[in-house]
Design an enzyme around this catalytic site. Sequence first.
Site: not given
Ligand code: APR
Length: 246
Positions: A96, A111
């Site tokens: 984003d 990414h």
């Molecule tokens: N504040 C802090 N942490 C948060 C909040 C918040 N308001 N809301 C959610 N989280 C945390 C969740 O607990 C979780 O650990 O954010 C994390 C999101 O995890 P994912 O959905 O797995 O996202 P991410 O780690 O960015 O994924 C990594 O995986 O699918 C691929 O390419 C995609 O860039 C992505 C990569």
Amino acid sequence: MDYKNIVVLTGAGISAESGIPVFRSETGLWENHRIEDVCVPAALVRNPKLVHDFYNGMRRSLKDKKPNPAHFALAKLQKEWTAKGGTVTLVTQNIDDLHEKAGSTGIIHMHGELNSIWCTACNRRFPYFEDSTPESVCPYCGKKALRPDIVFFEETPYRLDEITRALNRCDLFLSIGTSGVVYPAAAFCQYAGARGAQCIEFNLDVSAGAAYFDYGLYGKASETLPRFVDELVEKGTLLRPQSWQG
Ligand code: APR
């Protein structure tokens, strides 16, 4: 100040409070789509229209999304820390544009980015804000070879050289809103920690890689991060959880 060079890694959690779904949760993006349909190179061969449509929808949805206090806190950290002679390298796994909208600069989108497109014929990547299709024509080479500028599973993230250099010299590593299950980003903490950096995670809950961090600040990033940044910028010290025993 005790610290000079900071590396920040952000994940989907930092944008969750801006209304962009995370990837891994019961209502997360990957719960509604099979990764192999939209986020692997073979998907572009099998059903390119589905892949373009998936990212078109995400790109369109960005238009009304606004940064939240966590994004603004990182922009403030970068501006004020740099003014004090330090460095802040902001690496995001997010595709984003909320760090940009908050005013951060030099962001490393490891990414890829929704607002960018890649011509696989002439190998140019350039800003792109419209819908794309497999028939879209590259304005540079005239070929129908555009694909979303997203790093798919099985592909190598962008700018790993720069990230590695920043991790080598950092003395503070902050990981915000990432589940810590996707590599190589999930290993940045171990890499920086092994070189002596203090490592702190910000998450709603203890993440998969929590054991590698010195400690975590748990709760909404929009609440924990602004307090942390104020403490760091104003006093040069770290906000620690009440229970921290170090
Ligand atoms: N504040 C802090 N942490 C948060 C909040 C918040 N308001 N809301 C959610 N989280 C945390 C969740 O607990 C979780 O650990 O954010 C994390 C999101 O995890 P994912 O959905 O797995 O996202 P991410 O780690 O960015 O994924 C990594 O995986 O699918 C691929 O390419 C995609 O860039 C992505 C990569």
